[in-house]
Every structure is written in C-alpha cells, then in structure tokens.
Scaffold this active site. Sequence first.
Site, short mmCIF file in Angstrom:
data_model
loop_
_atom_site.label_atom_id
_atom_site.label_comp_id
_atom_site.label_asym_id
_atom_site.label_seq_id
_atom_site.Cartn_x
_atom_site.Cartn_y
_atom_site.Cartn_z
N MET A 1 0.76 -1.16 0.01
CA MET A 1 -0.11 -0.04 -0.19
C MET A 1 0.93 1.09 -0.11
O MET A 1 1.81 1.32 0.57
CB MET A 1 -0.92 0.18 1.37
CG MET A 1 -2.09 0.97 1.09
SD MET A 1 -3.18 0.74 2.57
CE MET A 1 -4.26 1.89 2.04
N CYS A 2 0.41 2.48 -0.78
CA CYS A 2 1.11 3.52 -0.69
C CYS A 2 1.31 3.91 0.91
O CYS A 2 0.92 3.67 1.95
CB CYS A 2 0.61 4.58 -1.35
SG CYS A 2 -0.20 4.24 -2.91
#
Length: 264
Positions: A1-2
């Site tokens: 995930m970012c």
Amino acid sequence: MCELLGLSADHPVGFKGSLARLAAHGSPTGRNHDGWGVAAYEGADVRIVKEAAPAADSAWVRFVETHGVASPLVIAHIRHASEGAPRYANTHPFARELGGRMHVFAHNGTLRGIRDTPLAPGGPQPLGETDSEYAFCLLLARMHALGTGGRHPSIAERRVTVAEFAAGLRPLGPANFLYADGELLFAHGDRRQGDDGRTSAPGLHFIERPELPTDPSWLVSGVRLGSRLEPAAIVASVPLTEEPWHPVREGELMVLSRGRLLAE
C-alpha cells in the site's frame, strides 16, 4: 500500500530523516516501487518534486535530502500503483490552483466506483488515470462551490466539506488521504490494506512536538526542529520511529494549522 507523510509547523522546518525512512518503504524490492513525490509550500505556492520511479535509490531523493526542503506545510507520498501506470501524471501528490492558492492532495487505497460520480462540467479534470486524482478533482469542485462569490470560507465550513467528502469515499475502499489548501492540512484516517489483502484500522498515525525546552539537536521523526519552542506535527501511514505515535481512528478527520490540531 502507498505511504503518506504530512508535516504542519509554525515556521519553515527542514526534514530529511523522515523522507529517508519513507523512501525505505518504497524500496525497489518492496511493494511501493512505482513513484514518490514531495510537495512543500512557500506561501500560497508549492514546490513539488516527484518521480515515477522507486524512491529508495532515487538520485532526486538524495538531492532533496542534500539541499533540504524547508517549509511549514509538506505532503509526501510513496506510491504502490493500484490504478494507472507508473508515470509522472499518475504520481502523487497532485496539485491544482483554486482561489489564488495551490491545493495539494495525496491518497492511499483503492476507490472502487469513484468514477460513477461525474466530474463537474468545466471543473478540474484529471491529467492521469488514477482513482486518487479523480477523487481530488471531485473534492476541488466542492471547495470551489464553497468559495463561490470570491469569499474565503471559514475553517469550520472547510472542515465540514472535507468531512462529507471523506464520508463518501469510505464505502469505496481505504480512504486515507492528506489534503492541503495552502493554509490548513487535512488528514483523514481510514483503513490500511495489508499484504494479505485484508484491511484494518488505523490507516494513519500522528505525533506532535511537545512544547517544552529542547536541545538544539532534538529530532522528532527525523525532522530537525531546532531549539525554537514553536509547535509542529507529523502524520504518517506508519510510525517512522520508536517514539509514541498516536493511531488515527477510522473515519477521523484531523485539521492542522501551524503545527496545532484544530479539530477532529
């Protein structure tokens, strides 16, 4: 995930360590290898350095660290592409002018069905293909309507507008985002997606600089704030140090101004 990082301070401060730690999450051997970016405000304008390439071994990251980025308001992002190819137009943070100020947005998560909400005719349009930039354009349309007639909306009005926008995103998927309008930093915490695909809170963590006498070399999360007793606060996807970070509750919207928490 970012990975997200936001900084709000009462005076321009430089950050180096946090960027390096955030870049480590964007290692070429890890998941977040599709780009990175830093937006640092100077008054109503903003300086953005970003690249559609891994952050951990980026010469541009080393340039930023060597020369420093001093600003009272910063948003940084390390990208894991879930929608849109790894290219510059799809790299966060995104920026647009509105009301004589640059507005900046960065998000992590995937917003399924965001394009079912049409964009305002003649309003902001995406340059890339990401759901995140599309969401930003929807938010800007709301903020434009709030300031119709050239008036400057109050903090309370802006907070309600951003909170309603965030509430509309959450059913679509993880909606952790940072949004700055040149004056305020809005940080919305939701859920974080793990490597197993499951999502759970918290999606953001928060830390404040204590307003106590400090040694000139005192650091908080890699941000060298010096010996001045003015406040500063940092929001990040995950704790970046062993310090006592506070989890942001699922669905919580934090509003920061000059290093102070104004509303939740």
